[in-house]
Every structure is written in structure tokens, then in C-alpha cells.
Design a protein around this motif. Structure first.
Motif, PDB file in Angstrom:
ATOM      1  N   TRP A 133       0.925  -1.406   0.005  1.00  0.00           N
ATOM      2  CA  TRP A 133      -0.032  -0.072  -0.139  1.00  0.00           C
ATOM      3  C   TRP A 133       0.784   1.202  -0.006  1.00  0.00           C
ATOM      4  CZ3 TRP A 133      -0.804   3.155   4.365  1.00  0.00           C
ATOM      5  CH2 TRP A 133      -1.775   4.284   4.329  1.00  0.00           C
ATOM      6  N   MET A 134       2.036   1.258   0.904  1.00  0.00           N
ATOM      7  CA  MET A 134       2.820   2.096   0.665  1.00  0.00           C
ATOM      8  C   MET A 134       3.718   2.589  -0.547  1.00  0.00           C
ATOM      9  SD  MET A 134       4.485   2.136   4.443  1.00  0.00           S
ATOM     10  CE  MET A 134       5.457   3.240   4.441  1.00  0.00           C
ATOM     11  N   PHE A 135       3.779   1.613  -1.181  1.00  0.00           N
ATOM     12  CA  PHE A 135       4.434   1.739  -2.604  1.00  0.00           C
ATOM     13  C   PHE A 135       3.309   2.214  -3.760  1.00  0.00           C
ATOM     14  CE2 PHE A 135       7.991  -1.269  -0.991  1.00  0.00           C
ATOM     15  CZ  PHE A 135       9.071  -0.195  -1.033  1.00  0.00           C
ATOM     16  N   ASP A 136       2.266   2.117  -3.343  1.00  0.00           N
ATOM     17  CA  ASP A 136       1.260   2.410  -4.451  1.00  0.00           C
ATOM     18  C   ASP A 136       1.862   3.797  -5.137  1.00  0.00           C
ATOM     19  OD1 ASP A 136      -1.569   3.993  -5.365  1.00  0.00           O
ATOM     20  OD2 ASP A 136      -1.734   1.778  -5.199  1.00  0.00           O
ATOM     21  N   PRO A 137       1.795   3.966  -6.401  1.00  0.00           N
ATOM     22  CA  PRO A 137       2.248   4.993  -7.060  1.00  0.00           C
ATOM     23  C   PRO A 137       1.369   6.311  -6.996  1.00  0.00           C
ATOM     24  CG  PRO A 137       1.434   3.430  -8.821  1.00  0.00           C
ATOM     25  CD  PRO A 137       1.562   2.778  -7.500  1.00  0.00           C
ATOM     26  N   THR A 138       0.238   5.974  -6.629  1.00  0.00           N
ATOM     27  CA  THR A 138      -0.740   6.911  -6.612  1.00  0.00           C
ATOM     28  C   THR A 138      -1.108   7.412  -5.140  1.00  0.00           C
ATOM     29  OG1 THR A 138      -1.863   6.252  -8.800  1.00  0.00           O
ATOM     30  CG2 THR A 138      -3.208   7.895  -7.370  1.00  0.00           C
ATOM     31  N   TYR A 139      -1.516   6.417  -4.541  1.00  0.00           N
ATOM     32  CA  TYR A 139      -1.933   6.685  -2.959  1.00  0.00           C
ATOM     33  C   TYR A 139      -1.027   6.625  -2.002  1.00  0.00           C
ATOM     34  CZ  TYR A 139      -6.195   6.840  -5.787  1.00  0.00           C
ATOM     35  OH  TYR A 139      -7.292   6.797  -6.729  1.00  0.00           O
ATOM     36  N   LEU A 148       6.200  16.018  -2.033  1.00  0.00           N
ATOM     37  CA  LEU A 148       6.213  17.341  -1.088  1.00  0.00           C
ATOM     38  C   LEU A 148       7.623  17.975  -1.543  1.00  0.00           C
ATOM     39  CD1 LEU A 148       4.898  16.106   2.018  1.00  0.00           C
ATOM     40  CD2 LEU A 148       3.624  17.508   0.327  1.00  0.00           C
ATOM     41  N   ILE A 149       8.661  17.069  -1.767  1.00  0.00           N
ATOM     42  CA  ILE A 149      10.095  17.779  -1.999  1.00  0.00           C
ATOM     43  C   ILE A 149      10.443  17.913  -3.731  1.00  0.00           C
ATOM     44  CG2 ILE A 149      10.755  16.966   0.102  1.00  0.00           C
ATOM     45  CD1 ILE A 149      12.314  14.731  -1.128  1.00  0.00           C
ATOM     46  N   GLY A 150       9.258  17.763  -4.461  1.00  0.00           N
ATOM     47  CA  GLY A 150       9.371  18.124  -5.748  1.00  0.00           C
ATOM     48  C   GLY A 150       9.857  16.801  -6.655  1.00  0.00           C
ATOM     49  N   ILE A 151       9.944  15.552  -6.061  1.00  0.00           N
ATOM     50  CA  ILE A 151      10.377  14.471  -6.854  1.00  0.00           C
ATOM     51  C   ILE A 151       9.151  13.570  -7.013  1.00  0.00           C
ATOM     52  CG2 ILE A 151      11.815  12.286  -6.540  1.00  0.00           C
ATOM     53  CD1 ILE A 151      13.670  13.723  -4.573  1.00  0.00           C
ATOM     54  N   SER A 152       9.137  13.300  -8.379  1.00  0.00           N
ATOM     55  CA  SER A 152       7.952  12.545  -8.874  1.00  0.00           C
ATOM     56  C   SER A 152       8.434  10.907  -8.809  1.00  0.00           C
ATOM     57  CB  SER A 152       7.782  12.503 -10.567  1.00  0.00           C
ATOM     58  OG  SER A 152       6.948  11.531 -11.057  1.00  0.00           O
ATOM     59  N   GLY A 153       7.568  10.336  -7.761  1.00  0.00           N
ATOM     60  CA  GLY A 153       7.980   8.955  -7.240  1.00  0.00           C
ATOM     61  C   GLY A 153       7.740   7.846  -8.387  1.00  0.00           C
ATOM     62  N   PRO A 154       8.439   7.048  -8.440  1.00  0.00           N
ATOM     63  CA  PRO A 154       8.334   5.770  -9.570  1.00  0.00           C
ATOM     64  C   PRO A 154       7.201   4.860  -9.112  1.00  0.00           C
ATOM     65  CG  PRO A 154       9.809   5.170  -8.149  1.00  0.00           C
ATOM     66  CD  PRO A 154       9.526   6.687  -7.534  1.00  0.00           C
ATOM     67  N   SER A 155       6.763   4.003 -10.191  1.00  0.00           N
ATOM     68  CA  SER A 155       6.013   2.933 -10.002  1.00  0.00           C
ATOM     69  C   SER A 155       7.058   1.795  -9.313  1.00  0.00           C
ATOM     70  CB  SER A 155       5.280   2.517 -11.184  1.00  0.00           C
ATOM     71  OG  SER A 155       4.352   3.462 -11.837  1.00  0.00           O
ATOM     72  N   TRP A 156       6.878   1.781  -7.879  1.00  0.00           N
ATOM     73  CA  TRP A 156       7.970   1.146  -7.205  1.00  0.00           C
ATOM     74  C   TRP A 156       7.729  -0.586  -7.713  1.00  0.00           C
ATOM     75  CZ3 TRP A 156      11.687   2.981  -4.763  1.00  0.00           C
ATOM     76  CH2 TRP A 156      11.560   4.394  -4.280  1.00  0.00           C
ATOM     77  N   LEU A 157       6.481  -0.824  -7.515  1.00  0.00           N
ATOM     78  CA  LEU A 157       6.397  -2.574  -7.686  1.00  0.00           C
ATOM     79  C   LEU A 157       5.839  -2.922  -9.179  1.00  0.00           C
ATOM     80  CD1 LEU A 157       4.579  -3.257  -4.442  1.00  0.00           C
ATOM     81  CD2 LEU A 157       7.052  -3.516  -4.904  1.00  0.00           C
ATOM     82  N   LEU A 158       5.836  -2.068 -10.145  1.00  0.00           N
ATOM     83  CA  LEU A 158       5.344  -1.909 -11.294  1.00  0.00           C
ATOM     84  C   LEU A 158       6.694  -1.734 -12.536  1.00  0.00           C
ATOM     85  CD1 LEU A 158       1.892  -0.410 -11.403  1.00  0.00           C
ATOM     86  CD2 LEU A 158       2.471  -2.689 -11.119  1.00  0.00           C
ATOM     87  N   ASN A 159       7.584  -1.161 -12.084  1.00  0.00           N
ATOM     88  CA  ASN A 159       8.665  -0.768 -13.096  1.00  0.00           C
ATOM     89  C   ASN A 159       9.964  -1.724 -12.698  1.00  0.00           C
ATOM     90  OD1 ASN A 159      10.788   0.121 -14.151  1.00  0.00           O
ATOM     91  ND2 ASN A 159      10.112   2.261 -14.025  1.00  0.00           N
ATOM     92  N   PRO A 160      10.363  -2.632 -13.444  1.00  0.00           N
ATOM     93  CA  PRO A 160      11.432  -3.477 -13.175  1.00  0.00           C
ATOM     94  C   PRO A 160      12.546  -2.890 -12.542  1.00  0.00           C
ATOM     95  CG  PRO A 160      10.285  -4.109 -15.302  1.00  0.00           C
ATOM     96  CD  PRO A 160       9.848  -2.844 -14.847  1.00  0.00           C
ATOM     97  N   ALA A 161      12.960  -1.487 -12.985  1.00  0.00           N
ATOM     98  CA  ALA A 161      14.055  -0.944 -12.639  1.00  0.00           C
ATOM     99  C   ALA A 161      14.072  -0.645 -11.047  1.00  0.00           C
ATOM    100  CB  ALA A 161      14.197   0.611 -13.278  1.00  0.00           C
ATOM    101  N   TYR A 162      12.992  -0.687 -10.538  1.00  0.00           N
ATOM    102  CA  TYR A 162      12.620  -0.307  -9.011  1.00  0.00           C
ATOM    103  C   TYR A 162      12.333  -1.208  -8.130  1.00  0.00           C
ATOM    104  CZ  TYR A 162      13.116   4.803 -10.949  1.00  0.00           C
ATOM    105  OH  TYR A 162      13.720   5.659 -11.449  1.00  0.00           O
ATOM    106  N   THR A 163      11.690  -2.308  -8.609  1.00  0.00           N
ATOM    107  CA  THR A 163      11.361  -3.302  -7.851  1.00  0.00           C
ATOM    108  C   THR A 163      12.221  -3.993  -6.669  1.00  0.00           C
ATOM    109  OG1 THR A 163      11.731  -5.023  -9.729  1.00  0.00           O
ATOM    110  CG2 THR A 163       9.548  -4.328  -9.556  1.00  0.00           C
ATOM    111  N   LYS A 164      13.457  -4.356  -7.215  1.00  0.00           N
ATOM    112  CA  LYS A 164      14.097  -4.937  -6.106  1.00  0.00           C
ATOM    113  C   LYS A 164      14.786  -3.913  -5.153  1.00  0.00           C
ATOM    114  CE  LYS A 164      17.259  -6.690  -9.214  1.00  0.00           C
ATOM    115  NZ  LYS A 164      16.434  -6.869 -10.666  1.00  0.00           N
TER     116      LYS A 164
END
Length: 314
Positions: A133-139, A148-164
Motif C-alpha cells: 500500500w505504501m508503494f502504491d504510485p498514486t496513493y 512534497l519535495i518535488g520528486i516524482s515517485g516511480p511505480s515501485w512494484l510495477l517498474n522492473p528498474a525499481y522493484t528490487k
């Protein structure tokens, strides 16, 4: 001492040995039935073509040969090695950092220790669901904080570059047990060492690298070995994530986006219970056993060499 007394003592020793054996017998039976026999059975199955609906057929080394022809074996090993040798140093660093903070005297230190340790006692399945739930890209809260600090968060569990990296981040949350062991090691460093160093004019950095780190190095290496072994058993988190993503359907036999979180134990599980290749899964288990033994031996050798050099040995 008379012969009669010696004979009585001998009978007493035999009786004590028998009683000790009887007390240990339940554990011995459990070890034989639930550890030794399954271990030897899996070794036999690793040389057979076997599944739950047919009798095992001897195929020799075919299962082991297949391991070197299956690209997913190397993919899963690569993912597992990433968790072992990337996540382990990060977790040890965070555990040591927290232990160093908690080793200092400040008000509320006991409460802080409890708070930092609490994540380690939360069931892994429940904790993983919270992290999904915390890794959800939208919520999810993680991407909200990044926004809040101006960084666009990735799709943590959907993008293979970020899953690990998401799994690594999850691992840093529950380092409480390692933190307590590091804290115990820090408290075991003799105070006289620091007093002598202060007399010689050593600063905090020198004391840490010249006194603290060498004294706790055996504990850190021991924890590193345990963490690496645990990394090769990394299963629950990825299994829950994949099931949650697929709704528990047939696609749970996969390994996430582009198999980026296909860990070796998960692929072993899939072979055994999704593809019904029990013989192949047994071969994978023994292959993993050999890998862990070799890595542990290498780390032990390196540890002894570093310790001897650190202590001024030849």
C-alpha cells in the motif's frame, strides 16, 4: 577406592547416560523424522523425474544439467545475489547506526529501543501488505512524501528498474534484531579502551575505526553471514507481492514485472508446486545448498584473515 564403590559409580554413570539419552530421544526422533529423512529423500528425488501423481523415475544428472540450461535459473540467482550483497550491507549499516545512537545516554532510550525493535515482531505477511500500500504510485505515502519535495515517485512494484530497490527498502524497516545484537556488542567493548584512546588524543572517528569497529567486527561478520543465508531464502515478501498484484490467480507462478523479483526460492517453489516438477525442485534445493556453503566458507576465510591482520597476526 574399593571395587564395589567403583562398580557402583560405573553403574551410576551408565544410568545417567541412559537417562540423558531418554530425555534427548524426543528431539532425536523429531530430527530424524522431520529433518534427516526429508533431506535424504530430497537428495534421491533430485536424481529422478518425480511429481505427486506418479512414482519417481531415475534420470541421473538430468535435473542438474537442466539447471544450467534454464535462463530463469540465472535470472533468479542474479536477483537473489542482488538481495544478498546489496541489501545485507545496507541493513548492517542501518542496524549499526541505530545501535550506536541507542548506545548513547539520553532520555527515553528504552522507549526508542522498543520502537526500533517493534517492526521485527510484526508478521511478515501483514508487514508486506502494508508496504504494498505504501508503494502504491498514486496513493502510497512514499510517493506522497517525494511529491512534497518535488520528486516524482516511480511505480515501485510495477517498474522492473525499481522493484528490487523496493524490496531493499522494505528490508531496512525490520533490522531490529540485528540492531539489538550490534547494541550488545557495542556495550561489550571495554570502556578502558576508550579512556586510553582519549588520553592519547583520539577523536570520535578514530575511536570508532580503531576501537569500536575491530571489537564488533566478529559480530558484524556473523550477522552478515546470517543475512546472506536468509537472503537465499527470500520468499515470503515476493510471494505476497506477486499474489496481491495478480489477485491470487494463475499468474502467481511468475516473478513480477519482467521477472525482476523472481527470487531463487520462489522459482524453486514454482517448479515444485506450480509446474509439479518435484525432482527438478529438489535439484535446485541442493544446488542452492552448495552455493550457500561455498559463500559461507569464503566469508569465514576472509573473516579470519581480516581478523588476524587487524589483531597484528601474521
Amino acid at each position: 577406592m574399593s571395587k564395589l564403590t567403583a562398580k557402583k559409580m560405573k553403574k551410576s554413570e551408565v544410568r545417567d547416560n541412559i537417562n540423558g539419552f531418554l530425555f534427548a530421544l524426543p528431539w532425536i526422533i523429531g530430527f530424524i523424522c522431520f529433518s534427516l529423512i526429508p533431506l535424504l529423500t530430497s537428495l534421491y528425488y533430485s536424481f529422478t523425474d518425480f511429481n505427486p501423481v506418479k512414482a519417481p523415475v531415475w534420470v541421473g544428472l538430468e535435473n542438474f544439467k537442466y539447471l544450467f540450461r534454464d535462463p530463469l535459473i540465472f535470472k533468479s540467482l542474479k536477483n537473489t545475489l542482488f538481495m544478498a550483497f546489496v541489501s545485507t550491507p545496507i541493513n548492517l549499516f542501518i542496524a549499526m547506526l541505530l545501535a550506536s545512537v541507542l548506545n548513547s545516554k539520553f532520555k527515553g532510550r528504552g522507549v526508542a529501543r522498543t520502537i526500533f525493535f517493534m517492526p521485527s515482531i510484526i508478521p511478515m505477511v501483514a508487514a508486506t501488505m502494508v508496504w504494498i500500500w505504501m508503494f502504491d504510485p498514486t496513493y502510497g505515502y512514499i510517493n506522497r512524501v517525494l511529491d512534497l519535495i518535488g520528486i516524482s515517485g516511480p511505480s515501485w512494484l510495477l517498474n522492473p528498474a525499481y522493484t528490487k530497490w523496493a524490496l531493499v527498502l522494505m528490508g531496512t524497516w525490520c533490522t531490529g534484531t540485528t540492531m539489538l545484537i550490534c547494541l550488545a556488542a557495542l556495550q561489550n567493548v571495554p570502556r578502558s579502551y576508550y579512556e586510553s584512546a582519549e588520553i592519547d588524543g583520539a577523536n570520535s572517528i578514530n575511536k570508532f575505526f580503531k576501537i569500536t569497529l575491530p571489537c564488533v567486527a566478529p559480530v558484524l561478520v556473523y550477522q552478515a553471514i546470517l543475512n546472506i543465508i536468509n537472503s537465499f531464502q527470500y520468499f515470503t515478501q515476493v510471494y505476497v507481492i506477486i499474489n496481491a498484484s495478480s489477485g491470487g490467480g494463475a499468474s502467481t507462478a511468475g516473478g513480477g514485472p519482467a521477472n525482476s523479483i523472481l527470487m531463487y526460492p520462489l522459482y524453486l517453489f514454482n517448479n515444485a508446486f506450480s509446474y509439479m516438477k518435484m525432482g527438478r525442485a529438489s535439484a535446485m534445493a541442493w544446488f542452492l545448498f552448495v552455493i550457500v556453503c561455498v559463500l559461507t566458507l569464503i566469508m569465514t576465510k576472509i573473516t579470519k584473515k581480516v581478523s588476524n591482520n587487524g589483531m597484528g597476526g601474521e
